[in-house]
Design an enzyme around this catalytic site. Structure first.
Site, short mmCIF file in Angstrom:
data_model
loop_
_atom_site.label_atom_id
_atom_site.label_comp_id
_atom_site.label_asym_id
_atom_site.label_seq_id
_atom_site.Cartn_x
_atom_site.Cartn_y
_atom_site.Cartn_z
N HIS A 13 -5.28 1.98 0.47
CA HIS A 13 -4.51 2.80 -0.48
C HIS A 13 -4.40 2.08 -1.80
CE1 HIS A 13 -3.25 3.60 3.59
NE2 HIS A 13 -3.00 4.84 3.23
N LYS A 65 -10.18 5.74 6.14
CA LYS A 65 -9.38 6.56 5.21
C LYS A 65 -9.20 5.83 3.89
CE LYS A 65 -5.01 6.91 6.06
NZ LYS A 65 -3.77 7.26 6.73
N GLU A 88 0.83 -1.21 0.00
CA GLU A 88 0.00 0.00 0.00
C GLU A 88 0.87 1.26 0.00
OE1 GLU A 88 -3.73 0.03 1.79
OE2 GLU A 88 -3.95 -2.15 1.75
O1 LIG Z 1 -2.62 7.17 4.43
C1 LIG Z 1 -1.95 8.17 4.35
C2 LIG Z 1 -2.26 9.21 3.39
C3 LIG Z 1 -1.11 9.43 2.46
O2 LIG Z 1 -0.93 8.28 1.65
C4 LIG Z 1 -1.42 10.60 1.54
O3 LIG Z 1 -1.74 10.35 0.36
O4 LIG Z 1 -1.36 11.75 1.98
C5 LIG Z 1 0.14 9.70 3.28
C6 LIG Z 1 0.46 8.59 4.26
O5 LIG Z 1 1.58 8.93 5.05
C7 LIG Z 1 -0.71 8.34 5.15
O6 LIG Z 1 -0.47 7.22 5.96
#
Ligand SMILES: O=C1C[C@@](O)(C(=O)O)C[C@@H](O)[C@@H]1O
Length: 254
Positions: free
Chosen positions: A148, A175, A90
């Site tokens: 992600h 998220k 991810e």
């Molecule tokens: O999940 C996320 C969001 C993220 O991937 C971003 O796109 O800003 C940045 C990562 O550090 C964080 O854990």
């Protein structure tokens, strides 16, 4: 009277319509780098600091992780601390720990009560999820359940399903970070945010990554995203813009 930390946690965990909570990532490889990074970023007043521990060279040493968490807490005071081990699948850094070792490390860290938020990937293969959730609840650590996709933007329905599944998995917040390949993908992510933030019982955090997705980091809160990731020192994902830029925009949008 509520302490600063209680107010920040409330804003982050229970959501506030505007503006989105501001999170910056710490990606240092050593304790001293992390502490210096935190000091530098704190001057810019983020609501949350994310320790991206997959960048930490001594992640396999429990003592080093606990000592670093202690040092960070000393420096950041009441600022909300999010702990994340992002998997390679991810978008994270390669690490040497097995799934069981990660689970053990996270459990010990939760018990210290040095962290406020924990990132758990929806696709995580942790075996003792229920126990981990119970332990987190006992020590007041809230979960962000995340998904992600660094290659593409899934369909509207799939993205809604990811967010719903996160809620069902015990998230306090969910998220979703996806990569757009067209401006239509960015619109789809914003529509998902609009719908999910209205339908789910918990705050939703979304972003479209890369240059095409920058707008979602700037005005995602107007579609219901509760948090935006911004650069304090160094970016942790493509498309993040400096905290100062987000603050300027929030001045006009909230
Ligand atoms: O999940 C996320 C969001 C993220 O991937 C971003 O796109 O800003 C940045 C990562 O550090 C964080 O854990």
């Amino acid at each position: 009277m509520a302490t600063t930390k209680e107010v920040q946690i409330r804003k982050v965990v229970f959501g506030s319509e505007h503006p989105a909570a501001l999170c910056s990532s710490l990606i240092g490889a050593t304790t001293s780098q992390l502490v210096e990074e935190a000091k530098m970023i704190l001057q810019k007043k983020p609501d949350v600091l994310e320790w991206r521990a997959d960048f930490f060279a001594d992640l396999a040493k429990l003592d080093a992780v606990l000592a670093t968490a202690t040092s960070l807490r000393e420096v950041i005071g009441d600022t909300v601390l999010l702990f994340t081990i992002r998997s390679v699948q991810e978008g994270g850094q390669p690490i040497s720990l097995t799934i069981a070792e990660q689970e053990e490390l996270i459990s010990r860290l939760i018990e210290t009560e040095l962290i406020d938020l924990l990132d758990i990937e929806l696709a995580s293969e942790f075996i003792g999820m229920d126990l981990l959730k119970q332990l987190s609840a006992k020590h007041h650590v809230k979960w962000i359940v995340s998904t992600h996709d660094f290659k593409k933007t899934p369909s509207f329905d799939q993205m809604i399903e990811f967010l719903q599944a996160g809620q069902a998995a015990g998230a306090d917040l969910v998220k979703l970070a996806v990569m757009p390949q067209s401006s239509q993908d960015v619109l789809t992510l914003l529509s998902v945010t609009n719908e999910a933030s209205a339908k789910l019982d918990i705050p939703v955090i979304t972003m479209s990554m890369g240059k095409l997705g920058v707008s979602t980091r700037l005005i995602g809160d107007q579609f219901g995203s509760a948090m935006t990731f911004a650069v304090g020192h160094q970016a942790s994902a493509p498309g993040q813009v400096p905290i100062e830029v987000i603050k300027d925009i929030q001045h006009y949008t909230s």
